[in-house]
Design a protein around this motif. Structure first.
Motif, PDB file in Angstrom:
ATOM      1  N   THR A 345       0.830  -1.203   0.000  1.00  0.00           N
ATOM      2  CA  THR A 345       0.000   0.000   0.000  1.00  0.00           C
ATOM      3  C   THR A 345       0.862   1.249   0.000  1.00  0.00           C
ATOM      4  OG1 THR A 345      -1.717  -1.174   1.227  1.00  0.00           O
ATOM      5  CG2 THR A 345      -1.824   1.219   1.241  1.00  0.00           C
ATOM      6  N   TYR A 372      -4.229   2.170   6.389  1.00  0.00           N
ATOM      7  CA  TYR A 372      -4.435   3.450   5.719  1.00  0.00           C
ATOM      8  C   TYR A 372      -4.018   4.616   6.627  1.00  0.00           C
ATOM      9  CZ  TYR A 372      -7.125   1.386   1.833  1.00  0.00           C
ATOM     10  OH  TYR A 372      -7.526   0.703   0.717  1.00  0.00           O
ATOM     11  N   PHE A 386      -8.631   6.624  -0.590  1.00  0.00           N
ATOM     12  CA  PHE A 386      -8.473   5.201  -0.315  1.00  0.00           C
ATOM     13  C   PHE A 386      -9.858   4.545  -0.235  1.00  0.00           C
ATOM     14  CE2 PHE A 386      -4.215   5.680   2.129  1.00  0.00           C
ATOM     15  CZ  PHE A 386      -3.506   5.420   0.972  1.00  0.00           C
ATOM     16  N   ILE A 407     -12.119   7.696   4.162  1.00  0.00           N
ATOM     17  CA  ILE A 407     -12.061   6.439   3.410  1.00  0.00           C
ATOM     18  C   ILE A 407     -13.373   6.220   2.659  1.00  0.00           C
ATOM     19  CG2 ILE A 407     -11.681   3.953   3.559  1.00  0.00           C
ATOM     20  CD1 ILE A 407      -9.295   5.709   4.424  1.00  0.00           C
TER      21      ILE A 407
END
Length: 552
Positions: A345, A372, A386, A407
């Motif tokens: 990621t 994240y 994301f 998110i």
């Protein structure tokens, strides 16, 4: 719905990781006419100029725009595939000229073209030509479907299909013995609806060398009898033992599948899809690239693209886009350790790629939210968007984290219809009530909620998904499942339009009927907004892409 949800929503399950290609790279964002709008964006100011003459004026309707600055209009002017003006008829009519066509809506409701935020488009098109087992709720019906497929099958040819859901007939898993007697000369492979399990008949097992001596591969299971004999069921990476023996789909078959799927999507009012490819446990990550090269580029060059497609690719292949990177990696797909997942990621994010990770259960979602958060903490703030695909079961506090961290929750409302009973059984009533399909909670946290179908797991049907999000009444139920999580029509429509566009960086051109944006819209069967808002019931009468009727 996903097999992992049925086993345990607390097990860490990261199904796959994808990245999207940059929006303004015409090689990878495929649409009806790349050069006309993607390479040379047209400013909204120039489109609103009174010197332009409308190609089409749409009037006498209830036009829902998904644009808060003008939520409704009764007329709309279109020029060169984009919206010039919206408002009342006299205002819009100022842009009409001698060559302007006029479309009288007869009072019907119009909405922006639906965006399905999660499909497997070519795979869905292939499935449409195979044995269809969606909705089958009896063993006898399951067997009958296979018999029907055999009528036109040559001896030795594979019988392929899928969509079965054992929960519909009480939970018993199917066995090879159900169909062995009728398929002695044809190998059979039938995927479960979620793509994480499949049934092979005994001939298919024999051809692929699977026996009582075959060991379970890492990340997969060969389901066995008490005597150790394979039952015919293969789970996740165990499917890799069989799939190589199935003849590959030809280029022409995949191209036909794209056309077939596209026509079906248009019938449902879908003008844009986010395609995660022919990618599920047990298959090669190369399929997404093969389809891009063999199918999507062909369709774009030959003007076969009738809907807009945003492609996501498996992250393990991301270095193809970055030839200057000096640390190629190749990671497993079914079980991804958190450190490896974090590193992938981080690397993709640093390269400016949008990351989407599939997570079903509560622990999986917490893990991804943690990753994240850590990436943002290390790399600093920017507009990443994301995504977490599915986000079906969330632990207390997780919904709020989606909003706090910005998110995207890419969810599939229609899945809750099949999950309601099974989630309650597997998780317990209290946990299922608190954790499942928390659409209202996500919106309340200011999360970006994007609706999709995961087609062909369920049919592509935005209007069905919208009604489900509003009502949340599973088959056989009298009342809503977790009524506090029901959405309004406005919220549900936005999740399939402007929010879905924003979720993949397309909101400058798509997602709302606004001046300067592409004129993708759907005419519905209803002429009453109040009835639609109350019941959520309507059907698609016509679908327009860039102001041109694409269905019927």
């Amino acid at each position: 719905m996903n097999l992992y949800t049925l086993i345990s929503a607390s097990v860490v399950v990261v199904l796959a990781i994808f990245f999207s290609l940059p929006l303004l790279n015409p090689t990878y964002w495929l649409n009806l006419n790349l050069k006309s709008w993607l390479w040379i964006p047209i400013p909204s100011s120039s489109l609103s100029s009174s010197s332009l003459i409308a190609d089409l004026v749409v009037r006498n309707g209830v036009i829902y725009t998904s644009d808060e600055s003008l939520p409704f209009a009764d007329s709309m002017a279109i020029h060169n595939g984009r919206i010039l003006r919206l408002g009342n008829f006299s205002f819009v009519q100022e842009l009409a000229g001698d060559g302007t066509e006029e479309l009288d809506l007869g009072g019907k409701v119009v909405v922006p073209g639906f965006i399905d935020s999660h499909v497997h488009l070519i795979y869905a098109g292939l499935q449409m030509a195979r044995v269809e087992l969606h909705g089958v709720n009896k063993k006898d019906e399951f067997v009958r479907k296979i018999k029907e497929a055999l009528r036109n099958a040559k001896e030795g040819s594979w019988i392929l299909g899928g969509g079965w859901n054992n929960d519909l007939w009480g939970g018993e898993l199917p066995l090879a013995s159900w169909i062995d007697d009728i398929t002695p000369y044809n190998p059979v492979w039938l995927n479960r609806m979620d793509g994480h399990m499949g049934l092979a008949n005994s001939l298919a097992l024999k051809l692929s060398g699977i026996s009582n001596l075959t060991k379970d591969p890492e990340g997969g299971t060969i389901v066995r009898t008490v005597d150790g004999e394979p039952t015919g069921l293969l789970i996740d990476s165990a499917m890799k033992l069989l799939l190589p023996y199935i003849p590959e789909d030809t280029v022409n078959e995949r191209r036909e599948a794209l056309v077939r799927a596209t026509n079906h999507a248009l019938m449902r009012g879908v003008t844009t899809v986010v395609d995660f490819g022919r990618y599920y446990p047990g298959v090669s990550a190369e399929l997404s690239w093969e389809d891009f090269l063999d199918v999507y580029q062909w369709a774009d060059a030959s003007e076969k693209m009738m809907i807009r497609v945003c492609l996501f690719f498996p992250m393990e292949t991301w270095l193809r886009l970055l030839p200057y990177a000096d640390e190629p990696h190749n990671y497993g797909l079914q079980v991804t350790e958190s450190e490896i997942l974090y590193n992938m990621t981080m690397a993709s994010e640093k390269s400016g790629l949008q990351v989407a990770i599939h997570a079903i259960g509560d622990r999986a979602n917490d893990l991804i939210l943690d990753i994240y958060e850590s990436v943002v903490s290390t790399n600093g703030m920017r507009d990443r968007r994301f995504r977490i695909e599915h986000a079906q079961h969330l632990a207390p506090g997780a919904a709020a984290r989606f909003g706090q961290q910005g998110i995207v929750a890419s969810v599939q409302p229609l899945h809750l219809l099949g999950d309601a009973d099974s989630a309650t059984k597997k998780l317990g009533t209290d946990r299922a009530q608190k954790e499942s399909y928390l659409f209202r909670s996500l919106l309340a946290s200011n999360a970006l909620l994007a609706f999709g179908s995961d087609w062909p797991v369920v049919d592509i049907n935005p209007l069905g998904g919208i009604k489900t999000a509003m009502k949340r009444i599973p088959p056989g139920w009298d009342d809503a499942w977790i009524p506090s999580e029901c959405l309004t029509l406005n919220d549900a429509l936005k999740a399939h339009t402007i929010s879905a566009a924003r979720a993949c960086f397309l909101d400058n051109d798509l997602g709302s009927l606004s001046p300067g944006k592409l004129a993708d819209f759907v005419i519905l069967s209803t002429d009453s907004w109040d009835d639609f808002a109350a019941e959520g019931s309507a059907s698609v009468e016509a679908t327009y892409v860039s102001g041109v009727r694409a269905y019927p």
